[in-house]
Scaffold this motif. Sequence first.
Motif, PDB file in Angstrom:
ATOM      1  N   SER A   4      -3.845  12.251   3.054  1.00 28.37           N
ATOM      2  CA  SER A   4      -4.992  12.576   2.291  1.00 28.37           C
ATOM      3  C   SER A   4      -6.092  13.043   3.190  1.00 28.37           C
ATOM      4  O   SER A   4      -6.204  12.637   4.306  1.00 28.37           O
ATOM      5  CB  SER A   4      -5.386  11.322   1.568  1.00 28.37           C
ATOM      6  OG  SER A   4      -6.567  11.451   0.967  1.00 28.37           O
ATOM      7  N   ALA A  32      -7.380   5.911   3.599  1.00 30.80           N
ATOM      8  CA  ALA A  32      -6.674   5.860   2.314  1.00 30.80           C
ATOM      9  C   ALA A  32      -5.601   4.786   2.335  1.00 30.80           C
ATOM     10  O   ALA A  32      -5.173   4.330   3.397  1.00 30.80           O
ATOM     11  CB  ALA A  32      -6.041   7.212   2.003  1.00 30.80           C
ATOM     12  N   GLU A  33      -5.188   4.414   1.157  1.00 29.56           N
ATOM     13  CA  GLU A  33      -4.010   3.575   0.978  1.00 29.56           C
ATOM     14  C   GLU A  33      -2.877   4.500   0.564  1.00 29.56           C
ATOM     15  O   GLU A  33      -3.106   5.592   0.047  1.00 29.56           O
ATOM     16  CB  GLU A  33      -4.257   2.520  -0.096  1.00 29.56           C
ATOM     17  CG  GLU A  33      -5.336   1.537   0.288  1.00 29.56           C
ATOM     18  CD  GLU A  33      -5.609   0.509  -0.798  1.00 29.56           C
ATOM     19  OE1 GLU A  33      -4.883   0.485  -1.826  1.00 29.56           O
ATOM     20  OE2 GLU A  33      -6.568  -0.254  -0.632  1.00 29.56           O
ATOM     21  N   ARG A  52      -1.697   1.679   4.652  1.00 29.58           N
ATOM     22  CA  ARG A  52      -2.985   2.352   4.719  1.00 29.58           C
ATOM     23  C   ARG A  52      -3.022   3.196   5.980  1.00 29.58           C
ATOM     24  O   ARG A  52      -2.264   2.976   6.918  1.00 29.58           O
ATOM     25  CB  ARG A  52      -4.128   1.349   4.703  1.00 29.58           C
ATOM     26  CG  ARG A  52      -4.064   0.367   5.845  1.00 29.58           C
ATOM     27  CD  ARG A  52      -5.080  -0.728   5.701  1.00 29.58           C
ATOM     28  NE  ARG A  52      -4.908  -1.692   6.793  1.00 29.58           N
ATOM     29  CZ  ARG A  52      -5.641  -2.756   6.960  1.00 29.58           C
ATOM     30  NH1 ARG A  52      -6.609  -3.015   6.107  1.00 29.58           N
ATOM     31  NH2 ARG A  52      -5.447  -3.562   7.965  1.00 29.58           N
ATOM     32  N   ARG A 178      -3.741   7.008  -2.280  1.00 33.40           N
ATOM     33  CA  ARG A 178      -4.626   6.394  -3.267  1.00 33.40           C
ATOM     34  C   ARG A 178      -5.914   5.948  -2.576  1.00 33.40           C
ATOM     35  O   ARG A 178      -5.919   5.722  -1.369  1.00 33.40           O
ATOM     36  CB  ARG A 178      -3.959   5.164  -3.896  1.00 33.40           C
ATOM     37  CG  ARG A 178      -2.555   5.416  -4.395  1.00 33.40           C
ATOM     38  CD  ARG A 178      -1.965   4.198  -5.006  1.00 33.40           C
ATOM     39  NE  ARG A 178      -1.380   3.338  -3.982  1.00 33.40           N
ATOM     40  CZ  ARG A 178      -0.649   2.280  -4.238  1.00 33.40           C
ATOM     41  NH1 ARG A 178      -0.410   1.929  -5.460  1.00 33.40           N
ATOM     42  NH2 ARG A 178      -0.154   1.556  -3.268  1.00 33.40           N
ATOM     43  N   ILE A 179      -6.953   5.799  -3.370  1.00 26.85           N
ATOM     44  CA  ILE A 179      -8.248   5.305  -2.885  1.00 26.85           C
ATOM     45  C   ILE A 179      -8.640   6.034  -1.595  1.00 26.85           C
ATOM     46  O   ILE A 179      -8.811   5.441  -0.535  1.00 26.85           O
ATOM     47  CB  ILE A 179      -8.241   3.768  -2.695  1.00 26.85           C
ATOM     48  CG1 ILE A 179      -7.651   3.084  -3.939  1.00 26.85           C
ATOM     49  CG2 ILE A 179      -9.657   3.268  -2.426  1.00 26.85           C
ATOM     50  CD1 ILE A 179      -7.466   1.593  -3.792  1.00 26.85           C
ATOM     51  N   GLU A 181     -10.975   7.967   0.910  1.00 29.51           N
ATOM     52  CA  GLU A 181     -12.378   8.100   1.300  1.00 29.51           C
ATOM     53  C   GLU A 181     -12.461   9.119   2.423  1.00 29.51           C
ATOM     54  O   GLU A 181     -11.747   9.000   3.415  1.00 29.51           O
ATOM     55  CB  GLU A 181     -12.944   6.769   1.783  1.00 29.51           C
ATOM     56  CG  GLU A 181     -12.989   5.693   0.722  1.00 29.51           C
ATOM     57  CD  GLU A 181     -13.519   4.370   1.262  1.00 29.51           C
ATOM     58  OE1 GLU A 181     -14.300   4.384   2.247  1.00 29.51           O
ATOM     59  OE2 GLU A 181     -13.135   3.333   0.712  1.00 29.51           O
ATOM     60  N   SER A 184     -16.032   8.605   5.780  1.00 28.23           N
ATOM     61  CA  SER A 184     -16.642   7.277   5.846  1.00 28.23           C
ATOM     62  C   SER A 184     -16.724   6.864   7.315  1.00 28.23           C
ATOM     63  O   SER A 184     -16.085   7.456   8.180  1.00 28.23           O
ATOM     64  CB  SER A 184     -15.836   6.269   5.023  1.00 28.23           C
ATOM     65  OG  SER A 184     -14.517   6.190   5.504  1.00 28.23           O
TER      66      SER A 184
END
Length: 194
Positions: A4, A32-33, A52, A178-179, A181, A184
């Motif tokens: 990702s 990310a996961e 992750r 998933r999830i 970012e 960051s």
Amino acid sequence: MTISGLVTVEPGHSQDWASIKEASSNIQSVKAEFLQKRYLQILKDPLLSEGRFFYLASGSLRWEYLSPLRSVMLQKGDSIRLYHFSEGAWKQDMTQAVEARRMVLAEMSQWFQGRFEESKVFSHIYSPGPPGRILLAPKEGINRFILGIEIVLSERPGVIDRVEIAEPGGSATWIEFRIVEINSNLPSEIFDKP
């Protein structure tokens, strides 16, 4: 693997290599996961792994499996280390597996930067979709292990939804992110030790 944080432009717009590079040039970090599904001909259901990953554009990557078995690959510059969690402690892997992972991590770093055309082991074809996809065909040598990789892009700029890896004998690995970012704040010590 699905990775990702890379390579899309605004949803609904035509994407080309220039816009992919532009979108990825703004990415300094990704967190990310992931859910990895490993499909084997001899098994009815896929083998599932969760983990992750963390990426810094400065050349650092952490790819960590949390279940069912714990392991972590750490890259900081040219240094790559692989650890497995066993008997209550992290143990460094000193086998040839580290060299194989070095190639994979180098490719992943290029993907995060939108530099698919620079790959020494894959040629690429871009399909604008929707969803946008980047098809990677292995060059001589690696085609014994990987038949092809398909990177499925998200509508969200700079994000890959999943990576699908086709392997000989009908096996495959899918990595779904998933999830996610982007940009960051990541502490540098997460790339130093398990």
